[in-house]
Scaffold this motif. Structure first.
Motif, PDB file in Angstrom:
ATOM      1  N   ALA A 155       0.835  -1.203   0.000  1.00 24.72           N
ATOM      2  CA  ALA A 155       0.000   0.000   0.000  1.00 24.72           C
ATOM      3  C   ALA A 155       0.869   1.252   0.000  1.00 24.72           C
ATOM      4  O   ALA A 155       1.872   1.321   0.716  1.00 24.72           O
ATOM      5  CB  ALA A 155      -0.905   0.000   1.225  1.00 24.72           C
ATOM      6  N   PRO A 156       0.524   2.256  -0.795  1.00 23.51           N
ATOM      7  CA  PRO A 156       1.266   3.519  -0.782  1.00 23.51           C
ATOM      8  C   PRO A 156       1.254   4.128   0.612  1.00 23.51           C
ATOM      9  O   PRO A 156       0.301   3.943   1.378  1.00 23.51           O
ATOM     10  CB  PRO A 156       0.490   4.386  -1.787  1.00 23.51           C
ATOM     11  CG  PRO A 156      -0.224   3.414  -2.669  1.00 23.51           C
ATOM     12  CD  PRO A 156      -0.573   2.260  -1.789  1.00 23.51           C
ATOM     13  N   ALA A 157       2.280   4.860   0.938  1.00 23.90           N
ATOM     14  CA  ALA A 157       2.382   5.493   2.254  1.00 23.90           C
ATOM     15  C   ALA A 157       1.164   6.367   2.519  1.00 23.90           C
ATOM     16  O   ALA A 157       0.726   7.129   1.653  1.00 23.90           O
ATOM     17  CB  ALA A 157       3.657   6.322   2.335  1.00 23.90           C
ATOM     18  N   GLY A 158       0.600   6.223   3.710  1.00 22.43           N
ATOM     19  CA  GLY A 158      -0.541   7.043   4.095  1.00 22.43           C
ATOM     20  C   GLY A 158      -1.889   6.439   3.764  1.00 22.43           C
ATOM     21  O   GLY A 158      -2.919   6.972   4.185  1.00 22.43           O
ATOM     22  N   THR A 159      -1.902   5.350   3.007  1.00 15.06           N
ATOM     23  CA  THR A 159      -3.185   4.734   2.653  1.00 15.06           C
ATOM     24  C   THR A 159      -3.839   4.100   3.866  1.00 15.06           C
ATOM     25  O   THR A 159      -5.042   4.243   4.093  1.00 15.06           O
ATOM     26  CB  THR A 159      -2.990   3.668   1.560  1.00 15.06           C
ATOM     27  OG1 THR A 159      -2.387   4.263   0.418  1.00 15.06           O
ATOM     28  CG2 THR A 159      -4.325   3.054   1.166  1.00 15.06           C
ATOM     29  N   LEU A 257     -10.978  -2.686   8.191  1.00 18.29           N
ATOM     30  CA  LEU A 257     -10.343  -2.940   6.894  1.00 18.29           C
ATOM     31  C   LEU A 257      -9.945  -1.619   6.257  1.00 18.29           C
ATOM     32  O   LEU A 257      -8.836  -1.492   5.718  1.00 18.29           O
ATOM     33  CB  LEU A 257     -11.286  -3.736   5.991  1.00 18.29           C
ATOM     34  CG  LEU A 257     -10.718  -4.184   4.635  1.00 18.29           C
ATOM     35  CD1 LEU A 257     -11.357  -5.492   4.189  1.00 18.29           C
ATOM     36  CD2 LEU A 257     -10.923  -3.125   3.541  1.00 18.29           C
ATOM     37  N   TRP A 258     -10.836  -0.648   6.320  1.00 17.74           N
ATOM     38  CA  TRP A 258     -10.557   0.635   5.670  1.00 17.74           C
ATOM     39  C   TRP A 258      -9.433   1.393   6.373  1.00 17.74           C
ATOM     40  O   TRP A 258      -8.588   1.994   5.722  1.00 17.74           O
ATOM     41  CB  TRP A 258     -11.821   1.496   5.633  1.00 17.74           C
ATOM     42  CG  TRP A 258     -12.103   1.985   4.251  1.00 17.74           C
ATOM     43  CD1 TRP A 258     -11.816   3.210   3.719  1.00 17.74           C
ATOM     44  CD2 TRP A 258     -12.684   1.231   3.185  1.00 17.74           C
ATOM     45  NE1 TRP A 258     -12.185   3.258   2.401  1.00 17.74           N
ATOM     46  CE2 TRP A 258     -12.728   2.062   2.041  1.00 17.74           C
ATOM     47  CE3 TRP A 258     -13.174  -0.067   3.085  1.00 17.74           C
ATOM     48  CZ2 TRP A 258     -13.236   1.640   0.820  1.00 17.74           C
ATOM     49  CZ3 TRP A 258     -13.692  -0.492   1.877  1.00 17.74           C
ATOM     50  CH2 TRP A 258     -13.717   0.362   0.765  1.00 17.74           C
ATOM     51  N   VAL A 274      -8.633  -3.994  -3.358  1.00 16.09           N
ATOM     52  CA  VAL A 274      -9.314  -2.877  -4.019  1.00 16.09           C
ATOM     53  C   VAL A 274      -9.099  -1.584  -3.235  1.00 16.09           C
ATOM     54  O   VAL A 274      -8.843  -0.523  -3.815  1.00 16.09           O
ATOM     55  CB  VAL A 274     -10.825  -3.176  -4.159  1.00 16.09           C
ATOM     56  CG1 VAL A 274     -11.584  -1.936  -4.644  1.00 16.09           C
ATOM     57  CG2 VAL A 274     -11.051  -4.339  -5.121  1.00 16.09           C
ATOM     58  N   ARG A 275      -9.195  -1.676  -1.924  1.00 14.53           N
ATOM     59  CA  ARG A 275      -8.970  -0.504  -1.071  1.00 14.53           C
ATOM     60  C   ARG A 275      -7.595   0.098  -1.320  1.00 14.53           C
ATOM     61  O   ARG A 275      -7.432   1.328  -1.354  1.00 14.53           O
ATOM     62  CB  ARG A 275      -9.099  -0.945   0.400  1.00 14.53           C
ATOM     63  CG  ARG A 275      -8.529   0.018   1.436  1.00 14.53           C
ATOM     64  CD  ARG A 275      -9.479   1.157   1.694  1.00 14.53           C
ATOM     65  NE  ARG A 275      -8.949   2.051   2.719  1.00 14.53           N
ATOM     66  CZ  ARG A 275      -8.292   3.177   2.478  1.00 14.53           C
ATOM     67  NH1 ARG A 275      -8.042   3.553   1.235  1.00 14.53           N
ATOM     68  NH2 ARG A 275      -7.870   3.944   3.477  1.00 14.53           N
ATOM     69  N   ILE A 276      -6.602  -0.752  -1.513  1.00 13.60           N
ATOM     70  CA  ILE A 276      -5.229  -0.287  -1.719  1.00 13.60           C
ATOM     71  C   ILE A 276      -5.029   0.250  -3.135  1.00 13.60           C
ATOM     72  O   ILE A 276      -4.387   1.285  -3.335  1.00 13.60           O
ATOM     73  CB  ILE A 276      -4.239  -1.436  -1.426  1.00 13.60           C
ATOM     74  CG1 ILE A 276      -4.255  -1.769   0.079  1.00 13.60           C
ATOM     75  CG2 ILE A 276      -2.826  -1.080  -1.875  1.00 13.60           C
ATOM     76  CD1 ILE A 276      -3.507  -3.037   0.430  1.00 13.60           C
ATOM     77  N   LYS A 277      -5.597  -0.418  -4.127  1.00 15.21           N
ATOM     78  CA  LYS A 277      -5.394  -0.017  -5.513  1.00 15.21           C
ATOM     79  C   LYS A 277      -6.204   1.217  -5.906  1.00 15.21           C
ATOM     80  O   LYS A 277      -5.845   1.918  -6.852  1.00 15.21           O
ATOM     81  CB  LYS A 277      -5.754  -1.184  -6.447  1.00 15.21           C
ATOM     82  CG  LYS A 277      -4.762  -2.335  -6.412  1.00 15.21           C
ATOM     83  CD  LYS A 277      -5.180  -3.453  -7.339  1.00 15.21           C
ATOM     84  CE  LYS A 277      -4.139  -4.562  -7.375  1.00 15.21           C
ATOM     85  NZ  LYS A 277      -4.569  -5.712  -8.220  1.00 15.21           N
TER      86      LYS A 277
END
Length: 461
Positions: A155-159, A257-258, A274-277
């Motif tokens: 996951a990108p930083a801060g996600t 999860l979020w 999906v949350r990460i992408k």
């Protein structure tokens, strides 16, 4: 109303097959959406003219002026339904169940430990429809958690936020063979999500096959979340207390999860992916859909709608939410933003749900004891509840139907302008869903406006 199944716009058909997500106990709007419903979407593969789309759509300057003024071209108000936090009996009951569950978890009771391992929303009915066990291909909970940690590490930083007591260092040191295993597990979870979608929303599933693979799989993941939510709400139970306990647990799982990327079972992995992408995908429409499904729970939800504003909120929650879930997946065309495309997406949800309601007036009244038509509209045209239960069509009823159909078509017109705002890969399925579902209104007219005794059917192809 049952969640129909859905996508924005095309996913929006989640709204009646899932309300279209729900079962016979509640009318469905889908994953699907009881928005309900959803839905959760019935896509037709029929094509339509791009030129016709352009002619029906306003220019970008028109849309910009419209949004700057805060009003729609038709003169209606732009309503931020996501900001509406009603205090209904059902929502109060859910909040109370949540407090009790948190207290139970803090006390380390047996109930909390059981719920941590339960595959909520995966019941015998769902398994029977799919044809085999779902989510059982990984029996080791630790493997599921390591796979989740592997996804979080990408996951990108801060996600996502990191819990103070948890780190994902183990995933960073995974061997290449372990990473391949995790990818295989995720692929299998997506595959089963597609199977669930195909089992409950066959036409919608075929429509998703028009999408790029990544978008297709993302829509499947969202549909399965909507489907599971609907199953939790609609599963046969001794009382509403058990449903509210499960639903509050499900809502807290969604929040974790979020926020943290937490998962409880293997079918949570696709939604985490999906949350990460798609970091622009917010939690709000998911939470609002839960509220929409509660509105259809007998004795706990809303039995009647006094005004169209009340019905409009319901339509947003069980159907419009699906549009908001799907917009980040579809993407926007150059020159448009999701904020601008939001109103057409919500309008499509309202259009589809109103269509479901008008199609199923007789069925909803006789089988579910529900009348979704606003009381103010019924009084305006001299139509009574007794008349609807008696299935008596007269000039008053016909005039009421003409009025409601005209309103629904206004929302279809609003939604049409949003097609060109979408990425090119999403335009055909969305336009097809508009064309296909809008024909239901034509069929109601062909049936002499008698939706009390005749259900309007149209060919899906």
């Amino acid at each position: 109303m049952r969640i129909s199944k859905c996508v924005v716009m095309a996913l929006l058909l989640v709204a009646k097959e899932t309300n279209s997500f729900s079962t016979v106990s509640r009318p469905k709007p889908s994953m699907c959406s009881r928005s309900k419903g959803y839905t959760p979407l019935h896509m037709s593969l029929a094509t339509s003219s791009n030129q016709a789309m352009k002619e029906s759509s306003p220019s970008r300057d028109d849309i910009s002026r419209e949004w700057e003024s805060g009003t729609l071209l038709e003169g209606g108000h732009v309503v931020d339904f996501g900001s509406v936090k009603a205090s209904s009996k059902a929502e109060k009951a859910l909040a109370e169940a949540r407090v009790k569950m948190i207290q139970s978890m803090n006390a380390h009771t047996e109930t909390s430990s059981v719920q941590a391992t339960t595959m909520l929303g995966i019941n015998d009915e769902l398994i029977k429809e799919v044809g085999h066990e779902v989510g059982s291909f990984v029996n080791d909970a630790k493997t599921v958690q390591r796979c989740a940690a592997y996804l979080r590490s990408k996951a990108p930083a801060g996600t996502l936020e990191t819990r103070a007591e948890v780190t994902d260092k183990s995933s960073m040191s995974s061997s290449s063979s372990e990473r391949r295993e995790f990818d295989d597990i995720l692929d299998k979870a997506y595959e089963e999500s597609g199977e669930v979608t195909g089992a409950f929303a066959k036409t919608f599933y075929l429509g998703t096959m028009l999408m790029p693979e990544e978008a297709r799989r993302a829509i499947w993941a969202i549909y399965v979340w909507c489907r599971r939510t609907d199953e939790i709400v609609d599963a046969p139970r001794e009382s509403d207390d058990e449903m509210l306990t499960d639903l509050s647990s499900w809502e807290m799982r969604l929040e974790n999860l979020w926020k943290y990327g937490d998962v409880e079972d293997v079918l949570d992995l696709p939604l985490l992916d999906v949350r990460i992408k798609y970091p622009k995908l917010t939690i709000e429409p998911f939470v609002d859909m839960i509220r929409g499904m509660l509105m259809d729970v007998p004795e706990l939800g809303q039995e009647r709608y006094e005004s169209f504003d009340e019905l409009h909120l319901y339509c947003y929650r069980v159907a419009g939410t699906v549009g908001l879930m799907s917009m980040p997946i579809f993407g926007c065309a150059n020159g448009y933003t999701e904020e601008v495309a939001k109103e057409p997406a919500l309008s499509l949800g309202v259009a589809f749900q109103l269509t479901n309601i008008l199609r199923d007036i007789g069925e909803d009244a006789s089988q579910r004891g529900r009348i979704y038509l606003p009381r103010q509209d019924m009084e305006k045209f001299g139509v009574t509840e007794e008349q609807i239960y008696a299935r008596r069509v007269d000039s008053n009823y016909i005039n009421l139907m003409k009025f409601e159909i005209q309103r629904a078509r206004m929302y279809y017109d609003r939604a049409l302008r949003g097609v060109e705002m979408l990425d090119e890969t999403a335009r055909l399925p969305v336009q097809s869903s508009l064309d296909c579902y809008g024909k239901i209104l034509d069929k109601i007219e062909e049936n002499g406006y008698d939706s009390l005794n005749n259900r309007a059917y149209v060919s899906k192809w």
